[in-house]
Every structure is written in C-alpha cells, then in structure tokens.
Scaffold this motif. Structure first.
Motif, PDB file in Angstrom:
ATOM      1  N   PHE A 182       5.064 112.571 -28.177  1.00 58.10           N
ATOM      2  CA  PHE A 182       4.711 112.956 -27.867  1.00 58.10           C
ATOM      3  C   PHE A 182       3.222 112.477 -28.715  1.00 58.10           C
ATOM      4  O   PHE A 182       2.520 112.274 -27.939  1.00 58.10           O
ATOM      5  CB  PHE A 182       4.437 114.158 -27.404  1.00 58.10           C
ATOM      6  CG  PHE A 182       3.919 114.869 -26.615  1.00 58.10           C
ATOM      7  CD1 PHE A 182       4.152 113.977 -24.945  1.00 58.10           C
ATOM      8  CD2 PHE A 182       3.159 115.219 -26.672  1.00 58.10           C
ATOM      9  CE1 PHE A 182       3.166 114.079 -23.962  1.00 58.10           C
ATOM     10  CE2 PHE A 182       2.406 115.732 -25.611  1.00 58.10           C
ATOM     11  CZ  PHE A 182       2.407 115.066 -24.535  1.00 58.10           C
ATOM     12  N   VAL A 183       3.385 113.150 -29.825  1.00 62.69           N
ATOM     13  CA  VAL A 183       2.210 113.245 -31.084  1.00 62.69           C
ATOM     14  C   VAL A 183       1.509 111.628 -31.179  1.00 62.69           C
ATOM     15  O   VAL A 183       0.435 111.120 -30.351  1.00 62.69           O
ATOM     16  CB  VAL A 183       2.166 113.446 -32.289  1.00 62.69           C
ATOM     17  CG1 VAL A 183       0.799 113.806 -32.811  1.00 62.69           C
ATOM     18  CG2 VAL A 183       2.523 115.122 -31.825  1.00 62.69           C
ATOM     19  N   ILE A 184       2.819 110.701 -31.636  1.00 66.70           N
ATOM     20  CA  ILE A 184       2.349 109.690 -31.273  1.00 66.70           C
ATOM     21  C   ILE A 184       1.729 108.936 -29.805  1.00 66.70           C
ATOM     22  O   ILE A 184       0.736 107.703 -29.900  1.00 66.70           O
ATOM     23  CB  ILE A 184       3.364 108.812 -31.903  1.00 66.70           C
ATOM     24  CG1 ILE A 184       3.876 109.317 -33.643  1.00 66.70           C
ATOM     25  CG2 ILE A 184       3.597 107.017 -31.990  1.00 66.70           C
ATOM     26  CD1 ILE A 184       5.573 108.562 -33.625  1.00 66.70           C
ATOM     27  N   TYR A 185       2.730 109.121 -29.162  1.00 71.04           N
ATOM     28  CA  TYR A 185       2.404 108.936 -27.398  1.00 71.04           C
ATOM     29  C   TYR A 185       0.731 109.261 -27.359  1.00 71.04           C
ATOM     30  O   TYR A 185       0.381 108.263 -26.750  1.00 71.04           O
ATOM     31  CB  TYR A 185       3.038 109.445 -26.618  1.00 71.04           C
ATOM     32  CG  TYR A 185       3.012 109.276 -25.087  1.00 71.04           C
ATOM     33  CD1 TYR A 185       2.639 108.409 -23.999  1.00 71.04           C
ATOM     34  CD2 TYR A 185       2.221 110.524 -24.762  1.00 71.04           C
ATOM     35  CE1 TYR A 185       2.332 108.398 -23.126  1.00 71.04           C
ATOM     36  CE2 TYR A 185       2.350 110.966 -23.791  1.00 71.04           C
ATOM     37  CZ  TYR A 185       1.420 110.273 -22.084  1.00 71.04           C
ATOM     38  OH  TYR A 185       1.763 110.287 -21.760  1.00 71.04           O
ATOM     39  N   LEU A 186       0.535 109.974 -27.812  1.00 67.75           N
ATOM     40  CA  LEU A 186      -1.682 110.521 -27.559  1.00 67.75           C
ATOM     41  C   LEU A 186      -3.134 109.618 -27.103  1.00 67.75           C
ATOM     42  O   LEU A 186      -3.076 109.152 -26.986  1.00 67.75           O
ATOM     43  CB  LEU A 186      -1.651 112.229 -27.212  1.00 67.75           C
ATOM     44  CG  LEU A 186       0.072 113.340 -26.920  1.00 67.75           C
ATOM     45  CD1 LEU A 186      -0.463 114.539 -27.335  1.00 67.75           C
ATOM     46  CD2 LEU A 186      -0.542 113.369 -25.686  1.00 67.75           C
ATOM     47  N   VAL A 187      -1.780 109.312 -29.124  1.00 66.61           N
ATOM     48  CA  VAL A 187      -3.026 108.239 -29.392  1.00 66.61           C
ATOM     49  C   VAL A 187      -2.635 107.053 -29.149  1.00 66.61           C
ATOM     50  O   VAL A 187      -3.387 106.029 -29.073  1.00 66.61           O
ATOM     51  CB  VAL A 187      -2.202 108.063 -31.625  1.00 66.61           C
ATOM     52  CG1 VAL A 187      -3.720 107.265 -31.890  1.00 66.61           C
ATOM     53  CG2 VAL A 187      -3.077 110.044 -31.468  1.00 66.61           C
ATOM     54  N   LEU A 188      -1.351 106.565 -28.868  1.00 64.27           N
ATOM     55  CA  LEU A 188      -0.853 105.102 -28.297  1.00 64.27           C
ATOM     56  C   LEU A 188      -1.542 104.872 -26.744  1.00 64.27           C
ATOM     57  O   LEU A 188      -2.077 103.770 -26.344  1.00 64.27           O
ATOM     58  CB  LEU A 188       0.696 104.201 -28.212  1.00 64.27           C
ATOM     59  CG  LEU A 188       0.872 104.500 -29.982  1.00 64.27           C
ATOM     60  CD1 LEU A 188       2.668 104.045 -29.443  1.00 64.27           C
ATOM     61  CD2 LEU A 188       0.535 103.430 -30.866  1.00 64.27           C
ATOM     62  N   ALA A 189      -2.210 106.404 -26.321  1.00 63.83           N
ATOM     63  CA  ALA A 189      -2.189 106.420 -24.604  1.00 63.83           C
ATOM     64  C   ALA A 189      -3.470 106.088 -23.962  1.00 63.83           C
ATOM     65  O   ALA A 189      -4.416 105.098 -24.103  1.00 63.83           O
ATOM     66  CB  ALA A 189      -1.729 107.061 -24.335  1.00 63.83           C
ATOM     67  N   LEU A 190      -4.558 107.391 -25.351  1.00 63.37           N
ATOM     68  CA  LEU A 190      -5.773 107.129 -24.913  1.00 63.37           C
ATOM     69  C   LEU A 190      -6.595 107.052 -26.260  1.00 63.37           C
ATOM     70  O   LEU A 190      -7.273 105.823 -24.834  1.00 63.37           O
ATOM     71  CB  LEU A 190      -6.162 109.165 -25.861  1.00 63.37           C
ATOM     72  CG  LEU A 190      -5.715 110.108 -24.917  1.00 63.37           C
ATOM     73  CD1 LEU A 190      -5.663 111.467 -26.009  1.00 63.37           C
ATOM     74  CD2 LEU A 190      -6.641 110.204 -23.689  1.00 63.37           C
ATOM     75  N   VAL A 191      -6.057 106.133 -26.555  1.00 59.50           N
ATOM     76  CA  VAL A 191      -7.006 104.924 -27.600  1.00 59.50           C
ATOM     77  C   VAL A 191      -7.506 103.982 -27.071  1.00 59.50           C
ATOM     78  O   VAL A 191      -8.698 103.297 -26.828  1.00 59.50           O
ATOM     79  CB  VAL A 191      -6.266 104.643 -28.856  1.00 59.50           C
ATOM     80  CG1 VAL A 191      -7.478 103.792 -29.640  1.00 59.50           C
ATOM     81  CG2 VAL A 191      -6.453 106.455 -30.097  1.00 59.50           C
ATOM     82  N   PRO A 192      -6.159 103.362 -26.574  1.00 58.17           N
ATOM     83  CA  PRO A 192      -6.248 101.302 -25.881  1.00 58.17           C
ATOM     84  C   PRO A 192      -6.990 102.259 -24.709  1.00 58.17           C
ATOM     85  O   PRO A 192      -7.209 101.032 -24.216  1.00 58.17           O
ATOM     86  CB  PRO A 192      -4.836 101.448 -25.838  1.00 58.17           C
ATOM     87  CG  PRO A 192      -4.210 101.699 -26.686  1.00 58.17           C
ATOM     88  CD  PRO A 192      -4.838 103.337 -27.112  1.00 58.17           C
ATOM     89  N   ALA A 193      -6.799 103.107 -24.113  1.00 59.03           N
ATOM     90  CA  ALA A 193      -6.808 102.964 -22.052  1.00 59.03           C
ATOM     91  C   ALA A 193      -9.559 103.800 -22.470  1.00 59.03           C
ATOM     92  O   ALA A 193      -9.756 102.449 -21.769  1.00 59.03           O
ATOM     93  CB  ALA A 193      -6.904 104.561 -21.795  1.00 59.03           C
ATOM     94  N   ILE A 194      -9.051 104.245 -23.961  1.00 58.30           N
ATOM     95  CA  ILE A 194     -10.486 104.119 -23.811  1.00 58.30           C
ATOM     96  C   ILE A 194     -11.252 103.083 -24.263  1.00 58.30           C
ATOM     97  O   ILE A 194     -12.130 102.558 -23.645  1.00 58.30           O
ATOM     98  CB  ILE A 194     -10.858 105.591 -24.929  1.00 58.30           C
ATOM     99  CG1 ILE A 194     -10.479 106.666 -24.467  1.00 58.30           C
ATOM    100  CG2 ILE A 194     -12.474 105.596 -25.135  1.00 58.30           C
ATOM    101  CD1 ILE A 194     -10.564 108.453 -25.581  1.00 58.30           C
ATOM    102  N   ILE A 195     -10.693 101.855 -25.031  1.00 55.55           N
ATOM    103  CA  ILE A 195     -11.272 100.914 -25.907  1.00 55.55           C
ATOM    104  C   ILE A 195     -11.215 100.554 -24.631  1.00 55.55           C
ATOM    105  O   ILE A 195     -12.714  99.281 -23.912  1.00 55.55           O
ATOM    106  CB  ILE A 195     -11.212 100.576 -26.246  1.00 55.55           C
ATOM    107  CG1 ILE A 195     -10.467 101.110 -28.027  1.00 55.55           C
ATOM    108  CG2 ILE A 195     -10.629  98.764 -26.904  1.00 55.55           C
ATOM    109  CD1 ILE A 195      -9.169 100.755 -29.212  1.00 55.55           C
ATOM    110  N   GLN A 196     -10.077 100.030 -23.697  1.00 54.02           N
ATOM    111  CA  GLN A 196     -10.271  99.802 -22.387  1.00 54.02           C
ATOM    112  C   GLN A 196     -11.424  99.577 -21.260  1.00 54.02           C
ATOM    113  O   GLN A 196     -12.100  98.801 -20.402  1.00 54.02           O
ATOM    114  CB  GLN A 196      -8.543  99.419 -21.868  1.00 54.02           C
ATOM    115  CG  GLN A 196      -7.818  98.096 -22.391  1.00 54.02           C
ATOM    116  CD  GLN A 196      -6.943  98.355 -21.204  1.00 54.02           C
ATOM    117  OE1 GLN A 196      -5.968  98.995 -21.195  1.00 54.02           O
ATOM    118  NE2 GLN A 196      -6.427  97.010 -20.714  1.00 54.02           N
ATOM    119  N   ALA A 197     -11.988 100.670 -21.022  1.00 53.35           N
ATOM    120  CA  ALA A 197     -12.510 101.705 -19.846  1.00 53.35           C
ATOM    121  C   ALA A 197     -14.020 101.627 -20.748  1.00 53.35           C
ATOM    122  O   ALA A 197     -14.670 100.954 -19.397  1.00 53.35           O
ATOM    123  CB  ALA A 197     -12.165 103.142 -19.602  1.00 53.35           C
TER     124      ALA A 197
END
Length: 317
Positions: free
Chosen positions: A108-123
């Motif tokens: 879950f810790v890794i998931y938070l990083v993998l979900a937040l960082v790409p989404a922020i970069i895309q948005a």
C-alpha cells in the motif's frame, strides 16, 4: 442528524451484506458432496465413532440450526478446528494474517507513490507527451493478467538481473531485513496491479478540480502553483478515488492468492487455496468470511470518509 442517519444506513447495509455472504458460503458448502465426519476420521471409522463426531459437530441437526450455531460461534471468535491439521483455526490463521498484513502494508505504501505521482504529472501536463506516455503504460499494465505481471517481474529481477530472491519464503527465524527483501517483488506486483486502476480516476478528478473556480481564485490570490496543487486541488481530488482505494484495500486482504502463489509467500491467500484443495470446510468458511469482512469494511471506510470529506455529498444526501 442527516449525516448520522446516512452513516447508520451505510453500517446497516454493510452488516446485511456480510449476513448475505455468510448465508451463501454456508449454502454452497452444504451442497458439496461428502461427509465432514468421514473426512476427519477416515473411511475405516466405525459407525459409532462417526455418530459421536457428527453430534459434536452438530451435523445431526437441521441445516438452519447448524447455520446459526456456526454464525454465533464466528461472531464470538470461535472459528472451529481445521480438519486438515486438527489445530484451532485461529492458531492457523494468525501467522498467515500477520504475513498478509505486512505484505499489504508494504504494497500500500508503494501503491500510494505509484498512484499519486503519475496522476499528478498527467493532470499538470494534460495533453502533452508525458501524459500520453503514462496513459499508454497504464493501459498496457491494466491489460496484463496478474500472474503474467508477477512472472515478468520475477524473471526480470530474480533471473535476468538477480538482485532479489525468487521465492518470498519467510519464517519466524527471518530477520526484518530478510523479510523486507523477500516482500519486495510481491509488494511491487500488488502495488502496480492496484495503481493502474487508481491513476486514471485520480488524474481525471484532479483535472476537474484544477478547472474549478476556487482553484482559480487561489491562483489569482498569488499562491504558488505547488501550494495550490497540494493544499487546494489534491485533497478534493482524492475523494472520488477513495472508492477505488477501498476496493484495492479489500483486494489486498482477500485477492492476493495469485501473487502469493507465484512467489510462494506464506500468506492468507495461499492458506485459502490450500483449504479449498484439502476440502477443509471449517477453514474455508473462516477464510472466506474474513476476506468478505475485510472487503466490506474497506468499502464502508471509503463511504464514511467520502461523506465526511465532501460537504456537497452530505448536502445532496
């Protein structure tokens, strides 16, 4: 008061869902061929011994009585005895649940990083090359079956570039460094499988929030772009992604069977498969109910957080 009624209705619905799951589990296992008492004592058991055991297991009572007896024991924490091992199910489940919780927390810790960082970069780069590249990568990963992704990571980091162990076998004698190293590959696999669903939802939600009036007002007040993003946009954009996160939390508890199998990780999912193969009915009931309870609880937490964090949702309700 309306918020309280809404929360109470969510809790009641979750309880009814678990009750329905318990009925389905009991009915499905009831129609399976074979006799539990015969499987425990063997085919050479005498009729008297079988009769005594059936009485002890309440198998001589009507199905409805046995259901309520099993449900009452489960609610009191009495999970019964495993047919395969003869040990109390609580003792069998304890270490496996701890292993799965450790793996789930790491994933879950890794998931938070993998979900937040790409989404922020895309948005923040909507329509640009980096947005399109990340979208393509997430679509490719989304189309990969769980076992294929796990096998690819296993081949890449344990065979081609052998920097991580191929088997995630841990024991009470393992040090925390050995345990952490063994969990890297299965945790990364689980995190990727969860993140590909959340990235798209969070990206679209963040883009919508960045277009809102209050974000534009914050920008006009002279706030730095980073402050606008992390203080005003991201907290509101996360709310729609809570349901996806809740589903992922439930998946972590009950749906890691394939990943645990590929990496030989001694967790909760592997125990469920072993129970199914051995036709260990009491253990199957306990593991499935615990998985369902975790899944429902994760969704309940997401609903409650969505209600508490989003005033518009409370008003509309």
């Amino acid at each position: 008061m309306s918020v309280f009624r809404l929360l109470a209705s969510r809790i009641l619905f979750s309880a009814l869902t678990l009750l329905l799951v318990s009925v389905l589990i009991f009915l499905i296992l009831e129609v399976l061929p074979g006799d539990v008492a015969t499987r425990i004592l063997g085919r050479d058991a005498t009729a008297k011994a079988l009769e005594v055991l059936r009485s002890q297991l309440h198998l001589d009572q009507p199905a409805l009585v046995r259901y309520f007896h099993w449900l009452g024991d489960f609610l009191r924490g009495d999970l019964g005895v495993s047919i395969a091992t003869g040990r109390p199910i609580a003792d069998v489940l304890g270490p496996r649940i701890v292993n799965t919780l450790l793996l789930s927390l790491f994933a879950f810790v890794i998931y938070l990083v993998l979900a937040l960082v790409p989404a922020i970069i895309q948005a923040t780069n909507r329509g640009k090359t980096v947005d399109n590249v990340i979208s393509v990568i997430t679509l490719v990963l989304l189309s990969l079956p769980d076992f294929l992704l796990a096998t690819m990571l296993l081949f890449l980091f344990a065979v081609a570039v052998p920097i991580l162990p191929a088997l995630a076998t841990i024991s009470e004698a393992s040090t925390w460094q050995e345990t952490l190293r063994a969990m890297v590959l299965p945790a990364v696999t689980l995190a990727i499988m969860m993140a590909v669903y959340a990235i798209r939802v969070l990206r679209d939600s963040l883009i919508e929030v960045l277009r809102s009036d209050y974000v534009r007002l914050a920008e006009l007040k002279g706030l730095r772009p980073r402050a606008v993003l992390f203080r005003h946009a991201l907290p509101n954009a996360i709310v729609p992604a809570l349901n996806v996160t809740a589903l992922n939390l439930g998946f972590l508890i009950g749906g890691v069977v394939i990943v645990e199998r590929v990496f030989s990780y001694p967790g909760f999912g592997t125990l469920l498969i072993d129970a199914l193969q051995l036709r260990d009915i009491p253990l199957i009931k306990a593991t499935v109910m615990i998985s369902a309870a975790a899944y429902v609880a994760a969704n309940l937490v997401a609903d409650v957080l969505a209600i508490l964090l989003q005033p518009r949702l409370r008003a509309s309700r």
